[in-house]
Design a protein around this motif. Structure first.
Motif, PDB file in Angstrom:
ATOM      1  N   ASP A  11     -14.521 -25.226  34.847  1.00  0.00           N
ATOM      2  CA  ASP A  11     -14.188 -24.314  33.753  1.00  0.00           C
ATOM      3  C   ASP A  11     -12.722 -24.435  33.356  1.00  0.00           C
ATOM      4  O   ASP A  11     -12.106 -23.463  32.948  1.00  0.00           O
ATOM      5  CB  ASP A  11     -14.536 -22.881  34.143  1.00  0.00           C
ATOM      6  CG  ASP A  11     -13.872 -22.464  35.440  1.00  0.00           C
ATOM      7  OD1 ASP A  11     -13.175 -23.294  36.057  1.00  0.00           O
ATOM      8  OD2 ASP A  11     -14.044 -21.298  35.842  1.00  0.00           O
ATOM      9  N   THR A  76     -10.926 -25.037  17.255  1.00  0.00           N
ATOM     10  CA  THR A  76     -11.504 -25.438  18.536  1.00  0.00           C
ATOM     11  C   THR A  76     -10.823 -26.733  18.980  1.00  0.00           C
ATOM     12  O   THR A  76     -10.247 -27.450  18.156  1.00  0.00           O
ATOM     13  CB  THR A  76     -13.019 -25.686  18.403  1.00  0.00           C
ATOM     14  OG1 THR A  76     -13.221 -26.800  17.536  1.00  0.00           O
ATOM     15  CG2 THR A  76     -13.739 -24.449  17.900  1.00  0.00           C
ATOM     16  N   TYR A 107      -9.920 -25.552  25.782  1.00  0.00           N
ATOM     17  CA  TYR A 107     -11.022 -24.730  26.255  1.00  0.00           C
ATOM     18  C   TYR A 107     -11.611 -23.985  25.065  1.00  0.00           C
ATOM     19  O   TYR A 107     -10.917 -23.250  24.377  1.00  0.00           O
ATOM     20  CB  TYR A 107     -10.556 -23.732  27.319  1.00  0.00           C
ATOM     21  CG  TYR A 107     -11.700 -22.981  27.940  1.00  0.00           C
ATOM     22  CD1 TYR A 107     -12.384 -23.514  29.021  1.00  0.00           C
ATOM     23  CD2 TYR A 107     -12.127 -21.763  27.426  1.00  0.00           C
ATOM     24  CE1 TYR A 107     -13.459 -22.835  29.583  1.00  0.00           C
ATOM     25  CE2 TYR A 107     -13.197 -21.091  27.982  1.00  0.00           C
ATOM     26  CZ  TYR A 107     -13.854 -21.639  29.060  1.00  0.00           C
ATOM     27  OH  TYR A 107     -14.926 -20.980  29.602  1.00  0.00           O
ATOM     28  N   ASP A 108     -12.899 -24.207  24.831  1.00  0.00           N
ATOM     29  CA  ASP A 108     -13.636 -23.528  23.776  1.00  0.00           C
ATOM     30  C   ASP A 108     -14.514 -22.478  24.436  1.00  0.00           C
ATOM     31  O   ASP A 108     -15.247 -22.791  25.381  1.00  0.00           O
ATOM     32  CB  ASP A 108     -14.484 -24.544  23.001  1.00  0.00           C
ATOM     33  CG  ASP A 108     -15.196 -23.939  21.808  1.00  0.00           C
ATOM     34  OD1 ASP A 108     -15.097 -22.715  21.596  1.00  0.00           O
ATOM     35  OD2 ASP A 108     -15.858 -24.702  21.075  1.00  0.00           O
ATOM     36  N   LYS A 110     -17.177 -21.147  23.552  1.00  0.00           N
ATOM     37  CA  LYS A 110     -18.608 -21.410  23.440  1.00  0.00           C
ATOM     38  C   LYS A 110     -19.033 -22.667  24.199  1.00  0.00           C
ATOM     39  O   LYS A 110     -20.103 -22.707  24.787  1.00  0.00           O
ATOM     40  CB  LYS A 110     -19.002 -21.560  21.972  1.00  0.00           C
ATOM     41  CG  LYS A 110     -18.863 -20.286  21.181  1.00  0.00           C
ATOM     42  CD  LYS A 110     -19.259 -20.477  19.749  1.00  0.00           C
ATOM     43  CE  LYS A 110     -19.055 -19.186  18.971  1.00  0.00           C
ATOM     44  NZ  LYS A 110     -19.297 -19.356  17.541  1.00  0.00           N
ATOM     45  N   LYS A 111     -18.195 -23.708  24.165  1.00  0.00           N
ATOM     46  CA  LYS A 111     -18.586 -24.999  24.749  1.00  0.00           C
ATOM     47  C   LYS A 111     -17.896 -25.330  26.062  1.00  0.00           C
ATOM     48  O   LYS A 111     -18.230 -26.317  26.700  1.00  0.00           O
ATOM     49  CB  LYS A 111     -18.313 -26.120  23.745  1.00  0.00           C
ATOM     50  CG  LYS A 111     -19.143 -26.007  22.492  1.00  0.00           C
ATOM     51  CD  LYS A 111     -18.884 -27.148  21.561  1.00  0.00           C
ATOM     52  CE  LYS A 111     -19.733 -27.014  20.301  1.00  0.00           C
ATOM     53  NZ  LYS A 111     -19.475 -28.085  19.350  1.00  0.00           N
ATOM     54  N   SER A 114     -12.752 -29.281  27.496  1.00  0.00           N
ATOM     55  CA  SER A 114     -12.929 -30.635  26.980  1.00  0.00           C
ATOM     56  C   SER A 114     -11.594 -31.380  26.999  1.00  0.00           C
ATOM     57  O   SER A 114     -10.523 -30.767  26.938  1.00  0.00           O
ATOM     58  CB  SER A 114     -13.503 -30.610  25.562  1.00  0.00           C
ATOM     59  OG  SER A 114     -12.688 -29.841  24.708  1.00  0.00           O
ATOM     60  N   GLN A 126     -14.078 -38.448  23.685  1.00  0.00           N
ATOM     61  CA  GLN A 126     -14.117 -37.316  24.609  1.00  0.00           C
ATOM     62  C   GLN A 126     -14.496 -37.862  25.976  1.00  0.00           C
ATOM     63  O   GLN A 126     -15.462 -38.616  26.106  1.00  0.00           O
ATOM     64  CB  GLN A 126     -15.131 -36.267  24.158  1.00  0.00           C
ATOM     65  CG  GLN A 126     -15.114 -35.044  25.035  1.00  0.00           C
ATOM     66  CD  GLN A 126     -16.034 -33.938  24.542  1.00  0.00           C
ATOM     67  OE1 GLN A 126     -16.733 -34.088  23.559  1.00  0.00           O
ATOM     68  NE2 GLN A 126     -16.035 -32.831  25.251  1.00  0.00           N
TER      69      GLN A 126
END
Length: 193
Positions: A11, A76, A107-108, A110-111, A114, A126
């Motif tokens: 996370d 995002t 950090y998004d 929802k997703k 990344s 990515q």
């Protein structure tokens, strides 16, 4: 000679940059910050020619912040990465190309976390882990061997320590200090290894 490393954990995204400002064979200083905060949850790390990297990263920072003010929304990490790639591509097609290699960490909500690898030719990928500079010769193989997708922060710090130990042991150039930053749901913070 510069070193940029990044890896995505469960996370969070952890980013490592060396802090040396080098010109030719001379070390100018040992406390250079090679990152810029683009938004509360997006961080960009850069390497390359000093003028290009500073100018381009400040341009990105100010334009992404302006977008947030005008539209009352934070970009995002994916949108920021595509904006960066487009700006690099447009500069590449003009006579004012930037010699800058970048890692965009974000950090998004929802997703999740990344990491985007962007080079001076405007290639964008990515990745779960990435490196720019000579450190990639040593650390990419370490990431291949020890990286797991759901690593917690302590496991990621241990892997980064292994990479830096390998650099200190094998790399001919002495990179004495590194800056380590984490991007997660709480924002961006600097940590110690």
């Amino acid at each position: 000679m510069e070193c940029l490393l990044g890896l995505v954990g469960k996370d969070f995204v952890i980013t490592v940059t060396d802090t040396s400002a080098i010109r030719s064979i001379t070390v100018l200083k040992h406390n250079e910050d090679k990152t810029r905060v683009l938004s509360p949850h997006t961080l960009i790390s850069f390497s390359g020619e000093a003028g290009d990297t500073i100018n381009f990263s400040e341009y990105l920072q100010k334009n992404i912040q302006l977008y947030g003010i005008r539209n009352n929304i934070e970009l995002t990490p994916a949108a920021a990465a595509h904006f960066v790639r487009r700006e690099l591509a447009e500069a590449l097609r003009s006579r004012n190309a930037y010699q800058a290699n970048l890692l965009l960490s974000g950090y998004d909500k929802k997703k999740g976390p990344s990491l985007y690898w962007i080079d001076h030719l405007a290639a964008l990928v990515q990745r779960p882990f990435a490196a720019h500079g000579y450190c990639g010769y040593y650390c990419t193989s370490m990431f291949d061997r020890y990286y797991r997708p759901n690593m917690d922060l302590e496991e990621a710090k241990d892997l980064i320590r292994k990479c830096l130990q390998e650099l200190h042991h094998r790399f001919i150039i002495n990179l004495p200090r590194f800056s380590v930053k984490v991007v997660d749901k709480d924002g961006i913070r600097e940590i110690e290894l």
